[in-house]
Design a protein around this motif. Structure first.
Motif, short mmCIF file in Angstrom:
data_model
loop_
_atom_site.label_atom_id
_atom_site.label_comp_id
_atom_site.label_asym_id
_atom_site.label_seq_id
_atom_site.Cartn_x
_atom_site.Cartn_y
_atom_site.Cartn_z
N ARG A 53 -7.47 -7.98 -21.58
CA ARG A 53 -8.75 -7.63 -19.88
C ARG A 53 -8.60 -6.18 -21.00
NH1 ARG A 53 -9.25 -7.64 -15.43
NH2 ARG A 53 -8.67 -9.61 -15.12
N SER A 54 -8.09 -4.76 -21.09
CA SER A 54 -9.02 -4.05 -21.86
C SER A 54 -10.17 -4.23 -22.34
CB SER A 54 -8.12 -2.68 -21.11
OG SER A 54 -7.60 -2.46 -20.73
N PHE A 55 -10.18 -4.82 -23.64
CA PHE A 55 -10.88 -5.88 -24.47
C PHE A 55 -12.53 -5.48 -23.54
CE2 PHE A 55 -7.52 -5.52 -27.37
CZ PHE A 55 -7.20 -4.81 -27.91
N LYS A 56 -12.07 -6.94 -22.82
CA LYS A 56 -13.36 -7.76 -22.40
C LYS A 56 -13.80 -7.34 -21.31
CE LYS A 56 -12.04 -11.65 -25.07
NZ LYS A 56 -13.11 -11.40 -26.39
N LEU A 57 -12.92 -7.04 -19.57
CA LEU A 57 -13.57 -7.52 -19.00
C LEU A 57 -13.35 -5.83 -17.96
CD1 LEU A 57 -10.52 -10.38 -17.97
CD2 LEU A 57 -13.22 -10.49 -18.57
N ASN A 58 -12.78 -4.79 -18.29
CA ASN A 58 -12.62 -3.79 -17.94
C ASN A 58 -13.71 -3.53 -18.34
OD1 ASN A 58 -10.50 -4.90 -16.05
ND2 ASN A 58 -9.20 -3.65 -16.74
N PHE A 59 -13.80 -1.80 -17.23
CA PHE A 59 -15.29 -1.26 -17.61
C PHE A 59 -13.86 0.61 -17.94
CE2 PHE A 59 -17.66 -3.67 -14.85
CZ PHE A 59 -18.59 -3.53 -16.00
N GLY A 95 -16.75 -2.13 -21.60
CA GLY A 95 -17.15 -2.97 -20.98
C GLY A 95 -17.99 -4.42 -20.51
N PRO A 96 -17.83 -5.80 -19.75
CA PRO A 96 -18.27 -6.51 -19.91
C PRO A 96 -19.73 -6.85 -20.00
CG PRO A 96 -17.11 -5.71 -17.98
CD PRO A 96 -16.80 -5.23 -18.14
N ASP A 97 -20.76 -5.15 -19.63
CA ASP A 97 -21.70 -4.95 -20.10
C ASP A 97 -22.65 -5.74 -21.07
OD1 ASP A 97 -20.62 -2.67 -20.30
OD2 ASP A 97 -21.59 -1.49 -19.69
N ARG A 123 -23.08 -4.96 -5.25
CA ARG A 123 -23.05 -6.03 -6.08
C ARG A 123 -21.71 -7.37 -6.59
NH1 ARG A 123 -28.66 -6.02 -8.12
NH2 ARG A 123 -29.69 -4.03 -8.13
N PHE A 124 -20.92 -6.75 -6.40
CA PHE A 124 -19.74 -7.66 -6.60
C PHE A 124 -19.00 -7.73 -5.75
CE2 PHE A 124 -21.21 -6.08 -11.28
CZ PHE A 124 -21.87 -6.89 -10.85
N ASN A 125 -19.40 -8.38 -4.89
CA ASN A 125 -18.28 -8.27 -3.64
C ASN A 125 -17.44 -9.45 -3.18
OD1 ASN A 125 -19.84 -9.71 -1.96
ND2 ASN A 125 -21.31 -8.01 -1.42
N ILE A 126 -16.71 -9.74 -1.99
CA ILE A 126 -16.36 -11.46 -1.48
C ILE A 126 -17.15 -12.10 -1.67
CG2 ILE A 126 -15.71 -10.89 0.79
CD1 ILE A 126 -13.07 -11.90 -1.39
N VAL A 127 -18.01 -12.35 -1.49
CA VAL A 127 -19.27 -13.10 -1.26
C VAL A 127 -20.10 -14.28 -2.34
CG1 VAL A 127 -21.86 -13.65 -0.43
CG2 VAL A 127 -20.34 -12.19 0.25
N ASN A 128 -20.11 -13.08 -3.58
CA ASN A 128 -19.92 -13.97 -4.67
C ASN A 128 -19.50 -13.99 -5.33
OD1 ASN A 128 -19.89 -10.83 -5.67
ND2 ASN A 128 -22.27 -10.78 -6.37
N PHE A 129 -17.94 -13.60 -5.37
CA PHE A 129 -16.53 -13.83 -6.01
C PHE A 129 -16.58 -13.45 -7.60
CE2 PHE A 129 -17.30 -17.85 -3.86
CZ PHE A 129 -16.05 -17.55 -3.40
N GLN A 130 -16.92 -12.11 -7.75
CA GLN A 130 -16.76 -11.28 -8.80
C GLN A 130 -15.59 -10.49 -8.62
OE1 GLN A 130 -18.87 -12.04 -11.24
NE2 GLN A 130 -19.70 -13.07 -10.85
N LEU A 131 -14.53 -10.35 -8.22
CA LEU A 131 -13.38 -9.09 -8.31
C LEU A 131 -13.26 -9.12 -10.03
CD1 LEU A 131 -12.08 -10.76 -5.50
CD2 LEU A 131 -13.58 -8.70 -5.69
N ASN A 132 -13.37 -9.61 -11.06
CA ASN A 132 -12.66 -10.04 -11.80
C ASN A 132 -12.89 -8.60 -13.30
OD1 ASN A 132 -10.63 -10.96 -13.46
ND2 ASN A 132 -12.21 -11.89 -15.05
N PHE A 133 -14.24 -8.13 -12.65
CA PHE A 133 -14.73 -6.86 -13.53
C PHE A 133 -13.96 -5.03 -13.15
CE2 PHE A 133 -16.51 -10.92 -13.74
CZ PHE A 133 -16.83 -10.84 -15.19
N ARG A 134 -13.17 -4.83 -13.56
CA ARG A 134 -12.93 -3.93 -12.26
C ARG A 134 -12.65 -2.31 -13.50
NH1 ARG A 134 -6.75 -6.29 -12.92
NH2 ARG A 134 -7.52 -8.31 -11.26
N ASP A 135 -13.06 -0.79 -12.67
CA ASP A 135 -13.14 -0.02 -13.34
C ASP A 135 -12.47 0.64 -13.44
OD1 ASP A 135 -14.53 2.64 -14.08
OD2 ASP A 135 -15.27 3.10 -11.63
#
Length: 484
Positions: free
Chosen positions: A423-429, A312-314, A208-220
């Protein structure tokens, strides 16, 4: 004409920046940070935003259904009800009132019950962590589930892979989930030997989050291992040679991880299953399989009570951050923190300052070297501000400090993957264990004091003695703090 063209570009760029940032709700700090990037770095700023600025589309996040979650919860409730000793509500009632409030917080915002009667071991060196992990993997009889932000294809990565291949050949069910950005250089080709013998490996949410839709900011950013549903690992270590101190750039690597046996493993397993089914859409794991949640023995494995908390951002609840703040609020004597990245938001800064000015011994330990330059300069800036309120800040000199720990008073502590930053508070899982155990708190405190012997205390004078250029870099990096 050139000047008019430049003027129009600036105006259009500014308008587009405002429209782009305000079309999605976000906090004020992040809003201003992105406005600065978009306005002062025309065109390129929009490319950066495309990769790192867009919020997570909630409707596209997870493929698993509510039925998966309810099945897991039903299995865990059954196992916990059949377990030894007092029931969970009875055990919660035996905890100090301060611990009870933290348990209640996580029950409400993370739906995380108290896991009782765990045997927990603190691992503070890469050699100890990998020795124990490899031993657990070799002893696996039923299933191996690994979820790591970084799984490098280096020497230790190949050692782990070889063990996974051997166990898969023996009929053990093996699943590996890794973050494609954190594991740069590692591709599915690396896991081909594992897949050839029936094992499974997929990058986290890559479909779902690949280079096509630029979703690189949300990391496991989670670091989880579960073996046979009975043995679990959670903490700060990833899989790579640098975590064994084999990289010259970092030298000795100082980190903290937990090995646990007991009911806490159920919740590590549950989060892995949900993350896997969100990523491997064509090869989901059947969460109703009871062997993922084996029966507890009819005797107590240990005395440690804990909660496995994820964020996480979910979710907009920022569960781990709220747990950190609550821990700081509960401190009466001490609050000792270790983090490689110190980029707190206003709420955590206020909590730290209130605690320090109320007479609590607040200490924060950070690395003496950067692994991300802007992040490190921002860390230095916030450290320089916090020492003004009487907070003791130490720079760890014996290599790189990567531990993410907090110990409060004599019984409360946290160990996990979440740094003390935006980042850990908002963006990372992320995944942390919050522990209610005197022995673990004492061990963390003893390790902290040992680390202080290898550290240098930072003071108002030492920060004032820094060059103007260094302080400028710190102030500038601080402006980007909400998006680092």
């Amino acid at each position: 004409m050139l000047w008019w063209a430049l003027f129009i570009i600036i105006i259009v760029n500014g308008l587009l920046a405002l429209i782009t940032v305000f079309r999605e709700p976000r906090d004020i700090a992040a809003t201003w940070a992105w406005i600065l990037v978009l306005i002062f770095i025309p065109v390129i700023g929009f490319l950066i935003y495309s990769f790192a600025g867009r919020k997570l589309p909630q409707r596209q996040l997870f493929a698993y259904q509510d039925q998966d979650i309810s099945e897991i919860e039903k299995l865990i409730r059954k196992r916990m009800a059949d377990g030894p000793g007092p029931s969970v509500p009875e055990k919660v009632a035996l905890l100090p009132r301060s611990a009870q409030s933290l348990v209640t917080l996580f029950q409400r915002i993370n739906k995380t019950p108290l896991a009782t009667n765990n045997q927990v071991r603190l691992l503070t060196s890469g050699q100890d962590f990998f020795d124990r992990l490899k031993r657990s993997l070799r002893e696996a009889q039923s299933s191996i589930n690994l979820e790591f932000y970084t799984f490098y294809s280096d020497e230790i990565g190949h050692e782990i892979l070889d063990i996974l291949v051997e166990r898969a050949k023996a009929g053990v069910e093996v699943h590996v989930l890794y973050d494609s950005l954190g594991s740069t250089g590692t591709t599915l080709r690396f896991f081909a030997p594992l897949r050839a013998v029936g094992g499974h490996a997929v990058p986290f949410l890559k479909r779902r989050f690949n280079i096509v839709n630029f979703q690189l900011n949300f990391r496991d950013h989670r670091k989880i291992a579960v073996i046979d549903g009975k043995v679990g690992y959670v903490g700060g270590f990833n899989i790579g040679d640098q975590y064994l101190g084999r990289k010259k750039k970092f030298g000795h690597w100082r980190d903290t991880h937990l090995k646990m046996v007991g009911s806490g493993v159920y919740y590590l397993q549950a989060h892995f299953l949900l993350d896997w089914n969100a990523s491997a859409l064509t090869k989901p794991m059947h969460v109703s399989e009871e062997h993922y949640f084996p029966e507890l023995p009819d005797y107590k494995l240990g005395n440690a009570d804990l909660q496995i908390v994820t964020s996480g951002p979910d979710s907009d609840d920022e569960q781990i951050k709220m747990g950190y703040i609550r821990l700081i609020q509960l401190a009466k004597k001490r609050c000792w923190i270790q983090t490689p990245y110190l980029i707190p938001d206003d709420s955590t800064i206020d909590a730290l300052r209130i605690a320090a000015n109320s007479g609590v011994d607040v200490r924060i330990m950070i690395p003496c070297m950067p692994d991300h330059m802007f992040v490190y300069r921002a860390t230095q800036y916030f450290a320089s501000q916090l020492v003004k309120d009487g907070i003791k800040v130490y720079c760890y000199n014996n290599g790189f400090l990567h531990a993410k720990t907090m110990v409060v008073d004599d019984q409360l502590s946290s160990v996990g993957s979440a740094n003390f930053d935006f980042r850990s508070f908002k963006l990372n899982f992320e995944a942390n264990a919050f522990l209610y155990d005197k022995e673990i708190a004492q061990q963390l405190a003893a390790q902290y004091e040992k680390d202080i012997e290898c550290s240098t205390e930072q003071t108002v004078d030492s920060f004032a003695a820094q060059s103007r250029w260094l302080r400028f870099k710190q102030v500038f990096s601080r402006l980007l703090a909400p998006i680092l």
